[in-house]
Write an enzyme that holds these catalytic residues in place. Structure first.
Site, PDB file in Angstrom:
ATOM      1  N   ARG A  32       0.854  -1.181   0.000  1.00 11.42           N
ATOM      2  CA  ARG A  32       0.000   0.000   0.000  1.00 11.42           C
ATOM      3  C   ARG A  32       0.888   1.228   0.000  1.00 11.42           C
ATOM      4  O   ARG A  32       1.919   1.272   0.667  1.00 11.42           O
ATOM      5  CB  ARG A  32      -0.926   0.015   1.219  1.00 11.42           C
ATOM      6  CG  ARG A  32      -1.974  -1.084   1.172  1.00 11.42           C
ATOM      7  CD  ARG A  32      -2.960  -0.839   0.020  1.00 11.42           C
ATOM      8  NE  ARG A  32      -3.913  -1.904  -0.109  1.00 11.42           N
ATOM      9  CZ  ARG A  32      -3.962  -2.748  -1.142  1.00 11.42           C
ATOM     10  NH1 ARG A  32      -3.093  -2.646  -2.122  1.00 11.42           N
ATOM     11  NH2 ARG A  32      -4.886  -3.666  -1.190  1.00 11.42           N
ATOM     12  N   HIS A  66       0.395   0.064 -11.091  1.00 10.38           N
ATOM     13  CA  HIS A  66      -0.427  -0.640 -10.102  1.00 10.38           C
ATOM     14  C   HIS A  66      -0.950  -1.975 -10.655  1.00 10.38           C
ATOM     15  O   HIS A  66      -2.151  -2.262 -10.614  1.00 10.38           O
ATOM     16  CB  HIS A  66      -1.589   0.239  -9.635  1.00 10.38           C
ATOM     17  CG  HIS A  66      -2.117  -0.179  -8.292  1.00 10.38           C
ATOM     18  ND1 HIS A  66      -2.529   0.718  -7.358  1.00 10.38           N
ATOM     19  CD2 HIS A  66      -2.289  -1.387  -7.713  1.00 10.38           C
ATOM     20  CE1 HIS A  66      -2.959   0.078  -6.273  1.00 10.38           C
ATOM     21  NE2 HIS A  66      -2.809  -1.201  -6.471  1.00 10.38           N
TER      22      HIS A  66
END
Length: 168
Positions: free
Chosen positions: A86, A134
């Site tokens: 994260r 991502h």
């Protein structure tokens, strides 16, 4: 950083590639012959790793974990920081400071504090930073649905669910 299912898989892959001295940051003590576990961030960071791979979830214990000068203990042996967990484990200004002061030798970033990474971010301009879109964890509908069915059956059987995240 983070030795749940994803972290253990990464460690297993590294072991199969004959990597040595694999360390993991955990919040509760554990033992495993292949991984040296650390419950202290400072101890983990001072273990002399060539790479730090973050796969921690975003929780109250992990948000900002690497902010400020947390990475300054790495200056004698600056590793490459890989963030596929994260983005909020470190804010952009702390990451930039760590790169500028050579606390880390470079970074491979798949996640960011602010997503998508703003066009004006200085991270785009640093040669020792690799930015990915991502996509570090590839999954497909079949895998997701199989996992859902497994957890549904566990839920109906009053068994603990797999891959639960402690959000505290």
């Amino acid at each position: 950083m983070g030795v749940g299912d994803i972290g253990k898989t990464i460690a297993s892959d590294l072991i199969s590639l004959r990597c040595k001295d694999i360390h993991g940051l955990v919040f509760s003590p554990r033992e495993d012959g292949d991984i040296s576990y650390h419950t202290s961030l400072k101890s983990f960071l001072q273990s002399g790793c060539d790479y730090i791979i973050n796969v921690l979830p975003s929780t109250s214990s992990t948000v900002g974990l690497l902010n400020g000068d947390a990475l300054s203990v790495l200056s004698d042996h600056p590793p490459i920081f890989i963030n596929v967990g994260r983005g909020d484990v470190i804010n952009e200004s702390s990451l930039l400071e760590a790169l500028e002061k050579r606390w880390i030798g470079g970074a491979v970033l798949d996640v960011f504090e602010s997503e998508p990474l703003p066009e004006k971010s200085r991270l785009w301009e640093i040669p020792s930073v690799v930015i990915t879109p991502h996509v570090s964890g590839v999954s497909n509908a079949e895998q997701a649905s199989m996992q859902f069915v497994k957890n549904l059956n566990r839920y109906l059987g009053k068994m603990p669910l797999l891959y639960e995240v402690d959000w505290t």
